[in-house]
Design an enzyme around this catalytic site. Sequence first.
Site, PDB file in Angstrom:
ATOM      1  N   THR A  49      44.268  44.730  31.314  1.00  0.00           N
ATOM      2  CA  THR A  49      43.373  45.094  32.407  1.00  0.00           C
ATOM      3  C   THR A  49      42.443  43.939  32.755  1.00  0.00           C
ATOM      4  O   THR A  49      42.439  42.914  32.080  1.00  0.00           O
ATOM      5  CB  THR A  49      42.471  46.289  32.015  1.00  0.00           C
ATOM      6  OG1 THR A  49      41.598  45.855  30.938  1.00  0.00           O
ATOM      7  CG2 THR A  49      43.247  47.495  31.559  1.00  0.00           C
ATOM      8  N   SER A 100      38.442  43.399  40.207  1.00  0.00           N
ATOM      9  CA  SER A 100      37.224  42.701  39.815  1.00  0.00           C
ATOM     10  C   SER A 100      36.020  43.573  40.146  1.00  0.00           C
ATOM     11  O   SER A 100      35.923  44.106  41.254  1.00  0.00           O
ATOM     12  CB  SER A 100      37.095  41.366  40.549  1.00  0.00           C
ATOM     13  OG  SER A 100      35.803  40.821  40.351  1.00  0.00           O
ATOM     14  N   LEU A 113      40.181  31.487  34.255  1.00  0.00           N
ATOM     15  CA  LEU A 113      39.766  30.289  33.530  1.00  0.00           C
ATOM     16  C   LEU A 113      39.973  29.049  34.398  1.00  0.00           C
ATOM     17  O   LEU A 113      39.085  28.203  34.504  1.00  0.00           O
ATOM     18  CB  LEU A 113      40.534  30.174  32.216  1.00  0.00           C
ATOM     19  CG  LEU A 113      39.996  29.169  31.202  1.00  0.00           C
ATOM     20  CD1 LEU A 113      38.516  29.400  30.914  1.00  0.00           C
ATOM     21  CD2 LEU A 113      40.788  29.247  29.901  1.00  0.00           C
ATOM     22  N   ASN A 138      33.075  42.459  40.578  1.00  0.00           N
ATOM     23  CA  ASN A 138      32.037  41.581  41.117  1.00  0.00           C
ATOM     24  C   ASN A 138      32.135  41.324  42.616  1.00  0.00           C
ATOM     25  O   ASN A 138      31.369  40.536  43.162  1.00  0.00           O
ATOM     26  CB  ASN A 138      32.057  40.250  40.362  1.00  0.00           C
ATOM     27  CG  ASN A 138      31.818  40.445  38.885  1.00  0.00           C
ATOM     28  OD1 ASN A 138      30.914  41.169  38.492  1.00  0.00           O
ATOM     29  ND2 ASN A 138      32.651  39.824  38.050  1.00  0.00           N
ATOM     30  N   THR A 146      38.184  43.100  33.552  1.00  0.00           N
ATOM     31  CA  THR A 146      36.974  43.323  32.758  1.00  0.00           C
ATOM     32  C   THR A 146      36.456  44.745  32.961  1.00  0.00           C
ATOM     33  O   THR A 146      36.821  45.438  33.906  1.00  0.00           O
ATOM     34  CB  THR A 146      35.880  42.329  33.148  1.00  0.00           C
ATOM     35  OG1 THR A 146      35.613  42.460  34.559  1.00  0.00           O
ATOM     36  CG2 THR A 146      36.309  40.899  32.865  1.00  0.00           C
ATOM     37  N   SER A 202      39.034  35.213  27.075  1.00  0.00           N
ATOM     38  CA  SER A 202      37.826  35.122  26.248  1.00  0.00           C
ATOM     39  C   SER A 202      38.163  34.688  24.829  1.00  0.00           C
ATOM     40  O   SER A 202      37.429  33.895  24.222  1.00  0.00           O
ATOM     41  CB  SER A 202      37.095  36.470  26.236  1.00  0.00           C
ATOM     42  OG  SER A 202      36.674  36.824  27.538  1.00  0.00           O
ATOM     43  N   ARG A 237      29.677  37.649  36.406  1.00  0.00           N
ATOM     44  CA  ARG A 237      29.580  38.194  37.754  1.00  0.00           C
ATOM     45  C   ARG A 237      29.799  37.044  38.745  1.00  0.00           C
ATOM     46  O   ARG A 237      29.018  36.821  39.668  1.00  0.00           O
ATOM     47  CB  ARG A 237      28.241  38.906  37.980  1.00  0.00           C
ATOM     48  CG  ARG A 237      26.990  38.118  37.608  1.00  0.00           C
ATOM     49  CD  ARG A 237      25.732  38.884  38.041  1.00  0.00           C
ATOM     50  NE  ARG A 237      24.519  38.179  37.706  1.00  0.00           N
ATOM     51  CZ  ARG A 237      23.779  38.385  36.615  1.00  0.00           C
ATOM     52  NH1 ARG A 237      24.164  39.299  35.720  1.00  0.00           N
ATOM     53  NH2 ARG A 237      22.663  37.701  36.415  1.00  0.00           N
ATOM     54  N   ASN A 288      46.931  34.285  41.279  1.00  0.00           N
ATOM     55  CA  ASN A 288      46.156  35.512  41.435  1.00  0.00           C
ATOM     56  C   ASN A 288      45.363  35.432  42.742  1.00  0.00           C
ATOM     57  O   ASN A 288      44.622  34.473  42.957  1.00  0.00           O
ATOM     58  CB  ASN A 288      45.228  35.650  40.222  1.00  0.00           C
ATOM     59  CG  ASN A 288      44.474  36.961  40.184  1.00  0.00           C
ATOM     60  OD1 ASN A 288      43.761  37.299  41.106  1.00  0.00           O
ATOM     61  ND2 ASN A 288      44.605  37.668  39.068  1.00  0.00           N
TER      62      ASN A 288
END
Length: 342
Positions: free
Chosen positions: A244, A174, A63, A176, A246, A318, A111, A138
């Site tokens: 976890t 990830s 975020l 992506n 996504t 989310s 993505r 992160n």
Amino acid sequence: MYTLARQLLFKLSPETSHELSIDLIGAGGRLGLNRLLAPRPASLPVSVLGLEFPNPVGLAAGLDKNGDAIDGFGQLGFGFIEIGTVTPRPQPGNPKPRLFRLPQASAIINRMGFNNHGVDHLLARVRAAKYRGVLGINIGKNFDTPVERAVDDYLTCLDKVYADASYVTVNVSSPNTPGLRSLQFGDSLKQLLEALRQRQEDLALRHGRRVPLAIKIAPDMSDEETALVAAALVEAGMDAVIATNTTLGREGVEGLPHGDEAGGLSGAPVREKSTHTVKVLAGELGGRLPIIAAGGITEGAHAAEKIAAGASLVQIYSGFIYKGPALIREAVDAIAALPRRN
């Protein structure tokens, strides 16, 4: 108040809305206004990783990728904040559009591709912030770094963020960044963990304190694969696991507008899969590593569900987009109501 703000923000494209939200939350933090947005959660202190958390409900990474609104998020009642994912060098991420709302399912598909301003920018923002709570950073690899050299990017970031982080999360899950998830398996995982552990020991001696390392994993592994990851984390001496990231699955969004977009799915549809991963990890780890649970928490009861499944802490993203800061207190209250917390 948030319901009205969300209605206005949702009239904008998801990425424009995201950027504006970060700007507004950051500005509210500088002005000290964010404390007025929602009632503060009750105190529910918990000690994990040798750190003291005022409550077990945190902000998940993604975020605030660049640490631009740390003080703003810090005023909303989170027990801890995780920023990033950040890479050694700035990178633009994947082509737009790359972020999609699925409000019928309280879900998001992204993505993004680790778009960020680089670790040096993030550190400047961290050092300018007044927030003194638990701050996770992160870290990831740059898109153009070959997977076989990914460890170099992780070590570069670890070196730089170590002194400013309460804990560091290593993102190997990830969907992506091409090839990234391969780092969760076999010799690739073992070699990465060994390098991280050795560098952590070196940095602990240099800085006079040990900063915990957490590994963030995907929800799309089989139980057997999850068990192997758990064993590898214990063997390598990692400090925590985040479960976890996504999912690549599309259960729960089939037929919805944008439901077939490429990318990682987050929000309500990933909840059961993520909670199952927490349960498998808890069974395999037997309390040897704490679990930080993320994925599909859109109600307070979902946070309590994660704790009951074996997590020590939870993170929201989310759900925060859809419900706003009121979800923080709702989650804390639901966890407090559990008959016994792990």
